[in-house]
Scaffold this motif. Structure first.
Motif, PDB file in Angstrom:
ATOM      1  N   ILE A  68       0.863  -1.181   0.000  1.00  0.00           N
ATOM      2  CA  ILE A  68       0.000   0.000   0.000  1.00  0.00           C
ATOM      3  C   ILE A  68       0.899   1.230   0.000  1.00  0.00           C
ATOM      4  N   VAL A  69       0.665   2.125  -0.946  1.00  0.00           N
ATOM      5  CA  VAL A  69       1.387   3.395  -1.029  1.00  0.00           C
ATOM      6  C   VAL A  69       0.460   4.486  -0.507  1.00  0.00           C
ATOM      7  N   ILE A  70       0.902   5.206   0.514  1.00  0.00           N
ATOM      8  CA  ILE A  70       0.092   6.269   1.112  1.00  0.00           C
ATOM      9  C   ILE A  70       0.672   7.619   0.705  1.00  0.00           C
ATOM     10  N   GLY A  71      -0.103   8.367  -0.062  1.00  0.00           N
ATOM     11  CA  GLY A  71       0.338   9.659  -0.583  1.00  0.00           C
ATOM     12  C   GLY A  71       0.790   9.517  -2.022  1.00  0.00           C
ATOM     13  N   LEU A  72       0.046  10.124  -2.953  1.00  0.00           N
ATOM     14  CA  LEU A  72       0.325   9.953  -4.380  1.00  0.00           C
ATOM     15  C   LEU A  72       0.776  11.256  -5.025  1.00  0.00           C
ATOM     16  N   GLY A  73       1.680  11.941  -4.336  1.00  0.00           N
ATOM     17  CA  GLY A  73       2.349  13.078  -4.945  1.00  0.00           C
ATOM     18  C   GLY A  73       3.483  12.593  -5.828  1.00  0.00           C
ATOM     19  N   SER A 108      -7.498  14.587  -4.499  1.00  0.00           N
ATOM     20  CA  SER A 108      -7.519  14.149  -5.889  1.00  0.00           C
ATOM     21  C   SER A 108      -6.132  14.322  -6.499  1.00  0.00           C
ATOM     22  N   ILE A 109      -5.902  13.698  -7.643  1.00  0.00           N
ATOM     23  CA  ILE A 109      -4.631  13.861  -8.339  1.00  0.00           C
ATOM     24  C   ILE A 109      -4.563  15.278  -8.915  1.00  0.00           C
ATOM     25  N   GLY A 110      -3.421  15.934  -8.690  1.00  0.00           N
ATOM     26  CA  GLY A 110      -3.255  17.300  -9.171  1.00  0.00           C
ATOM     27  C   GLY A 110      -3.744  18.356  -8.202  1.00  0.00           C
ATOM     28  N   HIS A 111      -3.998  17.970  -6.950  1.00  0.00           N
ATOM     29  CA  HIS A 111      -4.488  18.936  -5.959  1.00  0.00           C
ATOM     30  C   HIS A 111      -3.402  19.963  -5.625  1.00  0.00           C
ATOM     31  N   ASP A 112      -3.812  21.028  -4.943  1.00  0.00           N
ATOM     32  CA  ASP A 112      -2.890  22.122  -4.623  1.00  0.00           C
ATOM     33  C   ASP A 112      -2.595  22.211  -3.126  1.00  0.00           C
ATOM     34  N   LYS A 113      -2.658  21.089  -2.428  1.00  0.00           N
ATOM     35  CA  LYS A 113      -2.469  21.089  -0.976  1.00  0.00           C
ATOM     36  C   LYS A 113      -1.202  20.354  -0.555  1.00  0.00           C
ATOM     37  N   CYS A 115       3.595  14.880 -14.811  1.00  0.00           N
ATOM     38  CA  CYS A 115       4.369  13.714 -14.378  1.00  0.00           C
ATOM     39  C   CYS A 115       3.558  12.850 -13.418  1.00  0.00           C
ATOM     40  N   ILE A 116       2.949  13.478 -12.429  1.00  0.00           N
ATOM     41  CA  ILE A 116       2.172  12.734 -11.435  1.00  0.00           C
ATOM     42  C   ILE A 116       0.962  12.072 -12.084  1.00  0.00           C
ATOM     43  N   ARG A 117       0.277  12.827 -12.919  1.00  0.00           N
ATOM     44  CA  ARG A 117      -0.904  12.275 -13.594  1.00  0.00           C
ATOM     45  C   ARG A 117      -0.535  11.044 -14.420  1.00  0.00           C
ATOM     46  N   LEU A 118       0.586  11.109 -15.125  1.00  0.00           N
ATOM     47  CA  LEU A 118       0.989   9.975 -15.954  1.00  0.00           C
ATOM     48  C   LEU A 118       1.388   8.774 -15.109  1.00  0.00           C
ATOM     49  N   PHE A 119       2.122   8.994 -14.024  1.00  0.00           N
ATOM     50  CA  PHE A 119       2.474   7.876 -13.150  1.00  0.00           C
ATOM     51  C   PHE A 119       1.212   7.155 -12.669  1.00  0.00           C
ATOM     52  N   VAL A 120       0.226   7.920 -12.233  1.00  0.00           N
ATOM     53  CA  VAL A 120      -1.003   7.318 -11.714  1.00  0.00           C
ATOM     54  C   VAL A 120      -1.771   6.610 -12.827  1.00  0.00           C
ATOM     55  N   ASN A 121      -1.874   7.246 -13.986  1.00  0.00           N
ATOM     56  CA  ASN A 121      -2.601   6.628 -15.101  1.00  0.00           C
ATOM     57  C   ASN A 121      -1.934   5.335 -15.562  1.00  0.00           C
ATOM     58  N   LEU A 122      -0.606   5.341 -15.629  1.00  0.00           N
ATOM     59  CA  LEU A 122       0.101   4.133 -16.052  1.00  0.00           C
ATOM     60  C   LEU A 122      -0.018   3.033 -15.003  1.00  0.00           C
ATOM     61  N   ALA A 123       0.032   3.415 -13.721  1.00  0.00           N
ATOM     62  CA  ALA A 123      -0.156   2.424 -12.655  1.00  0.00           C
ATOM     63  C   ALA A 123      -1.550   1.810 -12.730  1.00  0.00           C
ATOM     64  N   ASP A 124      -2.539   2.651 -12.978  1.00  0.00           N
ATOM     65  CA  ASP A 124      -3.916   2.168 -13.129  1.00  0.00           C
ATOM     66  C   ASP A 124      -4.014   1.202 -14.309  1.00  0.00           C
TER      67      ASP A 124
END
Length: 378
Positions: A8-13, A37-42, A152-161
């Protein structure tokens, strides 16, 4: 018993999304969780762009990791058919005897990296947008450039999915409970179980792993995009990413990329220190704007126009500015990857690979001694 996973990976920055991607290429069952969400500003990774440089003044031991990061960024570009890394060069401006410039040159020489030393006159000729003192020089790192951080983050998540990883967004983790041979991750709605948990929660690490809080500094940072007099002079083909160095602090910036303004931010040495993410004031003050305009007025007066966009982010740092990468000293089935001290995004692709290797008890390609969590418990 809750849902069971291998990892389990916690935190998807930056680092969590990269770790999720690398683990998704195994045949293991993998879950990624993020409070937002992915791409958040927090967090620490939003805001369009991050610099990548290889003549490294923060320690030449980073250079092998940087070079591996470049390889992986290129692999991700090939896999996704999207452009992420733009090596247009980066200009450092400062006094010739400043340690940052001396260290960058030594690092470049040791690793045979291309660079050019420019006099103030040569800087002005090549890049008339800059105003610099006669006793300053330019160090132009020809291999440097920028990454599109949110992409970069969006692509990592999309490819992992696409590879079969499960992803749970807008789901805060309430607690992490290490057991003898597993870890229980609790959210408001469900318990999840894994052989290993990779904790890449960035600025939120203290809330999930409080035994590190006394060793880490949390900062509020500000970056803004300003409208130049002539935007055609500030595109990536005519204007480089840059670092402006003064005695004990610096600023950094980028050409106009997608947001129609020159981006500028200030170093962590000028940041506001916080005790918790709950303390951050996201409202932009006059002092914030003045701090950014100081650099524009002095070095880039033609870019000191109206504010196009401005915002805050977090920075988490260690006393020695090295990272925290490795098993938790007391709970080895929790792998830590955080506190990148304001200079970790460029290495996110390799850091994800490192954390994935550590999670699988594989040999890591790099000496992680400077980044060991054990140094805080000795």
């Amino acid at each position: 018993m809750g849902l069971v996973y291998d990892f389990i990976v916690i935190g998807l920055g930056a680092h969590g999304s990269s770790t999720l991607y690398h683990l998704s290429k195994t045949e293991k069952k993998v879950l990624g969780i993020d409070s937002f969400s992915i791409g958040h500003d927090k967090g620490s990774s939003h805001g369009e762009s991050r610099m990548i440089r290889f003549s490294y003044s923060d320690g030449e031991h980073y250079v092998p990791m940087l070079l591996r990061s470049k390889e992986i960024w290129k692999e991700i570009e090939n896999e996704s058919k999207e452009s992420l890394l733009f090596q247009k060069g980066a200009l450092f401006v400062g006094a010739e005897d400043h340690p940052t410039l001396i260290d960058a040159k030594e690092s470049a020489d040791k690793h045979n990296l291309e660079y050019e030393i420019l006099s103030s006159t040569e800087v002005k000729k090549l890049y008339p947008q800059f105003v610099i003192k006669k006793n300053s020089i330019g160090f132009f790192d020809k291999t440097a450039g920028y990454l599109l951080s949110e992409a970069c983050i969006r692509l990592f998540v999309n490819l992992a999915d696409r590879n079969g990883a499960e992803i749970l967004l807008n789901t805060p983790v309430v607690s992490i409970r290490p057991m003898d041979n597993k870890v229980i991750v609790q959210t408001n709605d469900q318990n999840y179980e894994a052989d290993k948990v990779i904790l890449t929660a960035g600025a939120y690490i203290n809330e999930l792993c409080p035994d590190f809080s006394s060793h880490l500094s949390l900062s509020r940072l500000v970056a803004g995009w300003f409208e130049p007099d002539d935007i055609s002079l500030y595109g990536p083909e005519d204007f480089p990413s840059f670092i402006l160095i003064e005695k004990d602090h610096y600023s950094y910036g980028f050409p106009t990329i997608e947001i129609p303004g020159v981006k500028i931010g200030f170093s962590m040495s000028k940041a506001q220190n916080l005790n918790s993410t709950k303390e951050i004031d996201r409202k932009i003050s006059d002092d914030d704007i003045d701090s950014l305009r100081y650099w524009l007025e002095k070095y880039l007066p033609g870019a000191n126009g109206n504010i196009v966009q401005i915002g805050t982010c977090f920075g988490m740092s260690t006393p020695d500015r090295n990272f925290v990468l490795g098993p938790h000293p007391k709970h080895p089935n929790i792998i830590l990857g955080h506190a990148c001290s304001g200079h970790g995004f460029k290495m996110a692709s390799a850091i994800g690979e490192i954390l994935a290797d550590l999670s699988q008890d594989r040999e890591v390609k790099f000496d992680l001694t400077p980044h060991s969590p054990k140094r805080f418990f000795e």
